[in-house]
Design an enzyme around this catalytic site. Structure first.
Site, PDB file in Angstrom:
ATOM      1  N   ALA A  67       0.851  -1.199   0.000  1.00 34.23           N
ATOM      2  CA  ALA A  67       0.000   0.000   0.000  1.00 34.23           C
ATOM      3  C   ALA A  67       0.875   1.232   0.000  1.00 34.23           C
ATOM      4  CB  ALA A  67      -0.915   0.000   1.224  1.00 34.23           C
ATOM      5  N   CYS A  68       0.373   2.320  -0.589  1.00 35.22           N
ATOM      6  CA  CYS A  68       1.071   3.601  -0.523  1.00 35.22           C
ATOM      7  C   CYS A  68       0.124   4.615   0.104  1.00 35.22           C
ATOM      8  CB  CYS A  68       1.549   4.041  -1.907  1.00 35.22           C
ATOM      9  SG  CYS A  68       0.220   4.470  -3.037  1.00 35.22           S
ATOM     10  N   ALA A  69       0.325   5.879  -0.159  1.00 30.35           N
ATOM     11  CA  ALA A  69      -0.450   6.925   0.519  1.00 30.35           C
ATOM     12  C   ALA A  69      -1.942   6.843   0.237  1.00 30.35           C
ATOM     13  CB  ALA A  69       0.077   8.302   0.106  1.00 30.35           C
ATOM     14  N   ARG A 109      -3.318   4.134  -2.232  1.00 29.92           N
ATOM     15  CA  ARG A 109      -3.691   2.976  -3.033  1.00 29.92           C
ATOM     16  C   ARG A 109      -3.284   1.659  -2.395  1.00 29.92           C
ATOM     17  NH1 ARG A 109      -2.173   5.088  -9.084  1.00 29.92           N
ATOM     18  NH2 ARG A 109      -2.146   7.288  -8.601  1.00 29.92           N
TER      19      ARG A 109
END
Length: 691
Positions: free
Chosen positions: A627-629, A631
């Site tokens: 996961a990123c910021a 998504r």
């Protein structure tokens, strides 16, 4: 024979096409992981930036030696140290991103980074001249400065000069005029006009001081974040390749994870030589690019930057694009700006600097405020500022050292700091929030109340923090032409205007109101790091972009018949997931009763994570979950069996992007709760499968 030849040629072409397709499928997941790797150190920058900006303001407005001075200095250095060590932070992050967060890989990356820079330090040295070649120019003639005494030692011989004189008037033996002389210091090292030493590495001489820096205590090439990224990638490859290797019994102690740092130790040697061969030239080339792009008139450089950066946002690759411009000399260099300044720029700089600073305090009583004297003082008092490069890094160093140098001073040298940052405030403070309002007004009146939370919470989030995904992805996946045909041009115009007005407001990752206070209002009122025009023109740009975004989106959505949430009457379902609905009735997604020992909210999350796994093709089709910021990023074996509509039907997602083996689902925050539950469920499923 002809048919056989044609068939063979056809097979060869098919193999080539298949090979290219496989390569294409692998590029997106690789770049996606790289983008995620960049987010790890970037996530640290907001708090570091706050400490740096607030600390500088407190220290600047407090008397030397007072509590406020020391308190502000502590805060300042706490933030500054993060930016000073970005290369090793990127090195660790890349290693983690490509090895499923392996601590061994992170430690190995640090070892590799130290080894690479240690090799450079061993071969890096200053350039010196022989005592016999030192001549001093005085009274219209050259005079030899050193001669050998009876003991064979070289000593100054010309009366009336001391060791400090040779920093101004020196020549190599055989030269006949002062114009051809070379400057050295009292250690006989070659120096530039500001007294900063030149370095030599292998066969490359006269490497500017700005291309040399201290990387976690090792004096080596200033490669910005580039070298860290490459070392991190090598460490990740070594870990993935050798962490399970079993060596022969005699040396079995070094098997497995113990082998990884050993292999990495050797693997970075060619990389270190590669950087030594090319970086002095590449670094000078990047600096030239930074200077040349900064000379483009009317904010054109900022406009071009935003066209490219915003185009990559839907793919999550914009972090890869802006990294060199923010943190390497491709985005500008303080040393280069001084060393390449024209006579006109030097005169303008001296005039601005003397008006903005206390010359006697910085230069010393009785010292004339000439360009060379100011440059020398900056190098001696703030070497980290002198060596700083990159649009964001320079901004932070200037804020931390605004007593010595500020944004207006650098503007006189053609260095427009903030040109790759300030433009975001225009559309993040007011532009996109007004676009959200325009979309909401396109919703039928009877539905507006039910979807008000979607639009206004997203608008406020964008205004306050600069996180744009909730609004951008609301229309991106419904009508991509709104993003590329309306939003991207308007965002680029915002950058054009900010560049035209020469605003210097920096930011952490996104240009929200918090960043504006920390990097605009506080530096202006706290230390006068920038002019009032620079600080408040940002708000002027936001004021221009607000109606531009509102009317553009209002009419585009209305006449383009874009079914934004609420307009088609179905948006109300998006306010809650199916799992939330079932949980409110005490049921799981499959209709079974919720167990009493689990909270309904937690059960809903687990059920949702389970369904996402199912829609992704099941446990067997999932290779990696991250996961990123904003998504959820999943790598799958076969993307053709992914049920995109099924995932979106669970609610909470603004859209999904499938490219090759990479699946990105845009949640805007919920992904941080989904990721660990998916990992846990996958682990349980795989354990059960093995048993």
């Amino acid at each position: 024979m002809k048919n056989v030849s044609s068939q063979a040629e056809g097979k060869s072409q098919n193999k080539f096409v298949s090979s290219m397709k496989r390569m294409g499928k692998g590029i997106m997941p690789t770049l996606s992981k790289l983008s995620k790797a960049f987010l790890l150190p970037i996530a640290l920058l907001p708090i570091a930036g706050v400490f740096l900006g607030v600390g500088s303001a407190i220290a600047t407005n407090s008397a030397d030696g007072s509590f406020g001075f020391y308190f502000g200095s502590v805060l300042n250095k706490m933030g500054d140290v993060c930016f000073g060590n970005l290369p090793v932070l990127f090195c660790i992050s890349v290693a983690l991103a490509y090895t499923k967060d392996s601590g061994i890989a992170a430690l190995t990356a640090v070892v590799g980074f130290l080894v690479m820079n240690g090799m450079q330090a061993a071969l890096l040295h200053t350039q010196t001249v022989d005592e016999s070649s030192v001549f001093v120019y005085a009274n219209g003639a050259w005079h030899q400065f050193y001669a050998q005494n009876e003991a064979g030692l070289w000593v100054p011989t010309y009366n009336g000069f001391n060791l400090q004189d040779i920093e101004k008037y020196v020549s190599a033996s055989g030269l006949s005029n002062a114009a051809n002389g070379v400057a050295i210091n009292s250690k006989l090292e070659l120096i530039d006009g500001a007294g900063s030493v030149y370095y030599s590495l292998l066969w490359i001489d006269k490497i500017p001081n700005g291309l040399i820096t201290s990387n976690i205590g090792v004096n080596s090439l200033n490669t910005g974040v580039f070298a860290g990224i490459f070392v991190g990638a090598i460490a990740a490859w070594c870990y993935n390749k050798f962490h399970a290797t079993q060596l022969p019994a005699a040396i079995s102690f070094f098997s497995g994870t113990k082998l990884v740092p050993i292999i990495t130790f050797g693997a970075v040697i060619p990389l270190s030589f590669l950087f030594m061969f090319i970086w002095p030239y590449l670094g000078m080339g990047l600096a030239a690019f930074g200077r040349a792009s900064g000379q483009l008139p009317f904010g054109v450089d900022s406009f071009i930057y935003e066209v490219a950066e915003r185009s990559l946002v839907p793919f999550g690759l914009h972090h890869v694009f802006y990294a060199p411009l923010w943190w390497t000399n491709a985005g500008g260099s303080v040393a280069e700006a001084f060393n390449e300044a024209t006579d006109a720029q030097q005169a303008a700089f001296v005039q601005a600097w003397t008006a903005n600073h206390n010359a006697a305090e910085i230069l010393g009583q009785g010292v004339e405020a000439t360009f060379e004297n100011i440059k020398r003082a900056i190098i001696m008092k703030t070497p980290d500022l002198w060596q700083s490069m990159g649009d964001q890094t320079i901004a932070y160093k200037v804020i931390a050292n605004s007593k010595v140098l500020n944004f207006t001073d650098l503007e006189m040298l053609g260095l427009n700091i903030g040109r790759f940052q300030s433009g975001k405030f225009g559309f993040m403070l007011l532009g996109l929030p007004m676009a959200g309002l325009a979309m909401w007004l396109n919703v039928p009146k009877e539905n507006r109340k039910s979807v008000m939370g979607i639009y206004f919470s997203a608008a406020f989030t964008c205004f306050l923090t600069g996180i744009t995904e909730p609004i951008e992805y609301t229309f991106l996946f419904l009508a991509p032409w709104l993003f590329y045909g309306v939003h991207m041009p308007l965002a680029s115009i915002s950058f054009l205007l900010a560049g035209l007005f020469k605003t210097h407001v920096s930011m952490t990752v996104s240009g929200g109101f918090i960043d504006y206070i920390v990097f605009g209002v506080v530096p202006f009122f706290g230390s006068k790091a920038m002019s009032a025009k620079s600080c408040f023109a940002v708000l002027g740009v936001a004021g221009i972009m607000a109606p531009a975004y509102f009317f553009s989106f209002y009419f585009a959505v209305k006449y383009g018949k874009v079914m934004v949430p609420g307009r088609d009457g179905s948006a109300e379902a998006k306010l809650a997931t199916k799992a939330d609905y079932k949980a409110s009735k005490g049921q799981n997604l499959d209709g079974s009763k919720i167990e009493k020992n689990k909270s309904s909210a937690e059960t809903a999350r687990i059920e949702k994570a389970t369904k996402i796994i199912e829609y992704l093709g099941g446990e067997a089709n999932i290779e990696y979950v991250d996961a990123c910021a904003s998504r959820l990023r999943v790598t799958v074996k076969d993307s053709s069996i992914v049920d995109k509509e099924g995932i979106l039907s669970l609610g909470g997602a603004n859209g999904a992007l499938i490219k090759g083996s990479s699946v990105q689902i845009v949640y805007g925050g919920e992904q941080e709760a989904i990721k660990p539950r998916m990992i846990k469920i996958l682990g349980e499923q795989r354990k059960e499968k093995k048993s």
